[in-house]
Design an enzyme around this catalytic site. Structure first.
Site, PDB file in Angstrom:
ATOM      1  N   ASP A 141       3.470   1.609  -5.802  1.00 42.18           N
ATOM      2  CA  ASP A 141       2.805   2.752  -5.936  1.00 42.18           C
ATOM      3  C   ASP A 141       3.084   3.054  -7.571  1.00 42.18           C
ATOM      4  O   ASP A 141       2.819   3.973  -8.055  1.00 42.18           O
ATOM      5  CB  ASP A 141       2.879   3.988  -5.295  1.00 42.18           C
ATOM      6  CG  ASP A 141       2.243   5.050  -5.450  1.00 42.18           C
ATOM      7  OD1 ASP A 141       2.519   6.422  -5.129  1.00 42.18           O
ATOM      8  OD2 ASP A 141       1.097   4.768  -5.828  1.00 42.18           O
ATOM      9  N   LYS A 144      -1.013  -0.092 -11.475  1.00 39.89           N
ATOM     10  CA  LYS A 144      -1.878  -0.914 -10.546  1.00 39.89           C
ATOM     11  C   LYS A 144      -1.828  -2.442 -11.182  1.00 39.89           C
ATOM     12  O   LYS A 144      -1.971  -3.278 -10.282  1.00 39.89           O
ATOM     13  CB  LYS A 144      -3.101  -0.284 -10.377  1.00 39.89           C
ATOM     14  CG  LYS A 144      -3.065   1.401  -9.887  1.00 39.89           C
ATOM     15  CD  LYS A 144      -2.162   1.314  -8.954  1.00 39.89           C
ATOM     16  CE  LYS A 144      -1.577   2.767  -8.782  1.00 39.89           C
ATOM     17  NZ  LYS A 144      -0.501   3.191  -7.938  1.00 39.89           N
ATOM     18  N   ASP A 169      -0.653   1.270  -2.405  1.00 43.86           N
ATOM     19  CA  ASP A 169      -1.329   2.586  -2.676  1.00 43.86           C
ATOM     20  C   ASP A 169      -2.450   2.123  -3.395  1.00 43.86           C
ATOM     21  O   ASP A 169      -2.326   1.319  -4.149  1.00 43.86           O
ATOM     22  CB  ASP A 169      -0.474   3.690  -2.935  1.00 43.86           C
ATOM     23  CG  ASP A 169      -1.351   5.079  -2.823  1.00 43.86           C
ATOM     24  OD1 ASP A 169      -1.101   5.641  -3.707  1.00 43.86           O
ATOM     25  OD2 ASP A 169      -2.023   4.998  -2.353  1.00 43.86           O
ATOM     26  N   ASN A 170      -3.408   2.790  -3.261  1.00 40.86           N
ATOM     27  CA  ASN A 170      -4.603   2.863  -4.266  1.00 40.86           C
ATOM     28  C   ASN A 170      -5.577   1.592  -4.628  1.00 40.86           C
ATOM     29  O   ASN A 170      -5.722   1.243  -5.776  1.00 40.86           O
ATOM     30  CB  ASN A 170      -3.898   3.227  -5.818  1.00 40.86           C
ATOM     31  CG  ASN A 170      -3.249   4.695  -5.695  1.00 40.86           C
ATOM     32  OD1 ASN A 170      -2.127   4.498  -5.787  1.00 40.86           O
ATOM     33  ND2 ASN A 170      -3.933   5.761  -5.391  1.00 40.86           N
ATOM     34  N   GLU A 199      -5.582  11.030  -2.569  1.00 36.90           N
ATOM     35  CA  GLU A 199      -4.689  12.262  -2.416  1.00 36.90           C
ATOM     36  C   GLU A 199      -5.607  13.559  -3.008  1.00 36.90           C
ATOM     37  O   GLU A 199      -5.972  13.721  -4.034  1.00 36.90           O
ATOM     38  CB  GLU A 199      -3.464  12.199  -2.998  1.00 36.90           C
ATOM     39  CG  GLU A 199      -3.426  11.817  -4.590  1.00 36.90           C
ATOM     40  CD  GLU A 199      -3.094  10.231  -4.842  1.00 36.90           C
ATOM     41  OE1 GLU A 199      -3.636   9.447  -3.991  1.00 36.90           O
ATOM     42  OE2 GLU A 199      -2.477  10.124  -5.728  1.00 36.90           O
TER      43      GLU A 199
HETATM   44  C1  LIG Z   1       6.202  -1.636 -15.459  1.00 39.62           C
HETATM   45  C2  LIG Z   1       6.614  -1.666 -14.155  1.00 39.62           C
HETATM   46  C3  LIG Z   1       6.966  -0.364 -13.621  1.00 39.62           C
HETATM   47  N1  LIG Z   1       8.378  -0.105 -13.384  1.00 39.62           N
HETATM   48  C4  LIG Z   1       9.094   0.955 -13.014  1.00 39.62           C
HETATM   49  N2  LIG Z   1       8.299   2.300 -12.829  1.00 39.62           N
HETATM   50  C5  LIG Z   1       6.867   2.133 -13.219  1.00 39.62           C
HETATM   51  C6  LIG Z   1       6.248   0.946 -13.549  1.00 39.62           C
HETATM   52  N3  LIG Z   1       5.209   1.278 -13.948  1.00 39.62           N
HETATM   53  C7  LIG Z   1       4.827   2.624 -13.547  1.00 39.62           C
HETATM   54  N4  LIG Z   1       5.906   3.242 -13.248  1.00 39.62           N
HETATM   55  C8  LIG Z   1       6.132   4.564 -12.878  1.00 39.62           C
HETATM   56  O1  LIG Z   1       5.473   4.791 -11.746  1.00 39.62           O
HETATM   57  C9  LIG Z   1       4.570   6.042 -12.050  1.00 39.62           C
HETATM   58  C10 LIG Z   1       3.367   5.376 -12.254  1.00 39.62           C
HETATM   59  C11 LIG Z   1       2.571   5.308 -11.021  1.00 39.62           C
HETATM   60  C12 LIG Z   1       0.975   4.856 -11.372  1.00 39.62           C
HETATM   61  N5  LIG Z   1       0.134   5.574 -10.485  1.00 39.62           N
HETATM   62  C13 LIG Z   1      -1.186   5.665 -10.730  1.00 39.62           C
HETATM   63  O2  LIG Z   1      -1.562   5.663 -11.809  1.00 39.62           O
HETATM   64  C14 LIG Z   1      -2.128   6.604  -9.848  1.00 39.62           C
HETATM   65  C15 LIG Z   1      -3.318   6.944 -10.174  1.00 39.62           C
HETATM   66  C16 LIG Z   1      -4.203   7.810  -9.153  1.00 39.62           C
HETATM   67  C17 LIG Z   1      -5.348   8.374 -10.007  1.00 39.62           C
HETATM   68  C18 LIG Z   1      -5.447   9.057 -11.073  1.00 39.62           C
HETATM   69  C19 LIG Z   1      -6.593   9.443 -11.823  1.00 39.62           C
HETATM   70  C20 LIG Z   1      -7.773   9.349 -10.885  1.00 39.62           C
HETATM   71  F1  LIG Z   1      -8.904   9.833 -11.323  1.00 39.62           F
HETATM   72  C21 LIG Z   1      -7.645   8.617  -9.805  1.00 39.62           C
HETATM   73  C22 LIG Z   1      -6.510   8.432  -9.319  1.00 39.62           C
HETATM   74  C23 LIG Z   1      -3.575   7.888  -8.092  1.00 39.62           C
HETATM   75  C24 LIG Z   1      -2.610   7.273  -7.590  1.00 39.62           C
HETATM   76  O3  LIG Z   1      -2.066   7.567  -6.312  1.00 39.62           O
HETATM   77  C25 LIG Z   1      -1.705   6.611  -8.272  1.00 39.62           C
HETATM   78  O4  LIG Z   1      -0.413   5.897  -7.753  1.00 39.62           O
HETATM   79  C26 LIG Z   1       5.117   6.690 -13.235  1.00 39.62           C
HETATM   80  O5  LIG Z   1       6.201   7.741 -12.670  1.00 39.62           O
HETATM   81  C27 LIG Z   1       5.539   5.477 -14.044  1.00 39.62           C
HETATM   82  O6  LIG Z   1       6.745   5.990 -14.879  1.00 39.62           O
HETATM   83 MG   LIG Z   2      -0.591   6.128  -5.788  1.00 40.45          MG
END
Ligand SMILES: CCc1ncnc2c1ncn2[C@@H]1O[C@H](/C=C/CNC(=O)c2cc(-c3ccc(F)cc3)cc(O)c2O)[C@@H](O)[C@H]1O
Ligand SMILES: [Mg+2]
Length: 214
Positions: A141, A144, A169-170, A199
């Site tokens: 999650d 992406k 997810d997603n 969500e």
């Molecule tokens: C480098 C590897 C790596 N290593 C360790 N931690 C990492 C990492 N890469 C990222 N993180 C952390 O994880 C979290 C990011 C998660 C990323 N998730 C979405 O982007 C997302 C977006 C939508 C959505 C947004 C806007 C919309 F309009 C529609 C949908 C919905 C969803 O459920 C979503 O999960 C943050 O805490 C990052 O610090």
């Molecule tokens: Mg997600």
């Protein structure tokens, strides 16, 4: 200076939830996201699917990529048997701080280790740092575009065994098209899509469950 959304989410948990009660922490976050501010937690609809897969797998070793504020961490940790090894990776230190407080508020701090760092750096360290040989269940999650490189890293590091379950997810919104193409076309995985919604919205989204076959 203005607070951040994760900080406001933590405040909502501390105000609305009961200390030591994971269900009330989950409900408080869902309420906050429905009535105050949308946030990218897996949410209640997809969260129920996550719950059912975790319960079905009943894993001894679990990895989550992308802790964020710890919502799905709490959902997973509350279902695990005693002695299960659960690690969640998060590279934003501010999110690590919030997640640890939300997990502790739920009383689940002894069930999971929040590790600060990027998955690309930490996945190859799982064996030496945490004594993990293979993961029974992995929840993806995080960013992406990291899903595909990280699943390949799991294979290269020998962290999957016959029957390991990956839940992503997603896969529709925001989408992980390269990852989907890989797991659905690879002979090494048996993949299934669980339709749901983004969500707290009516937008189509879903989870992809992939079982490693060899
Ligand atoms: C480098 C590897 C790596 N290593 C360790 N931690 C990492 C990492 N890469 C990222 N993180 C952390 O994880 C979290 C990011 C998660 C990323 N998730 C979405 O982007 C997302 C977006 C939508 C959505 C947004 C806007 C919309 F309009 C529609 C949908 C919905 C969803 O459920 C979503 O999960 C943050 O805490 C990052 O610090
Ligand atoms: Mg997600």
């Amino acid at each position: 200076t203005r607070s951040t959304r994760p900080q406001r989410m933590l405040k909502a948990v501390q105000k609305k939830a009961t200390k030591g009660d994971p269900e009330s922490v989950i409900s408080a976050i869902d309420y906050f996201c429905k009535h105050s501010e949308w946030a990218m937690n897996v949410g209640d609809e997809k969260g129920s699917i996550l719950d059912s897969v975790v319960t079905e797998v009943n894993p001894s070793t679990v990895l989550e990529l992308g802790t964020y504020c710890g919502y799905s961490t709490v959902r997973i940790a509350r279902l695990l048997s005693p002695g299960t090894k659960f690690i969640t990776l998060e590279f934003n230190p501010a999110n690590v701080t919030i997640a640890r407080q939300i997990i502790a508020y739920a009383g689940l701090q002894d069930k999971v280790t929040v590790v600060e760092g990027s998955s690309g750096d930490l996945i190859p360290q799982m064996k030496e740092r945490f004594g993990i040989t293979t993961f029974d269940f992995i929840f993806l999650d995080h960013w992406k575009d990291r899903y595909l490189p990280d699943i390949k890293l799991f294979e290269e590091c020998g962290l999957l065994r016959k029957g390991s379950v990956l839940l992503a997810d997603n896969v529709i919104c925001p989408g992980a098209p390269e990852y989907l193409e890989y797991v659905r076309n690879s002979p090494r995985y048996e993949s299934r899509y669980y339709p749901a919604h983004l969500e707290y919205t009516k937008v189509e989204d879903g989870l992809e469950k992939s079982v490693f076959l060899e």
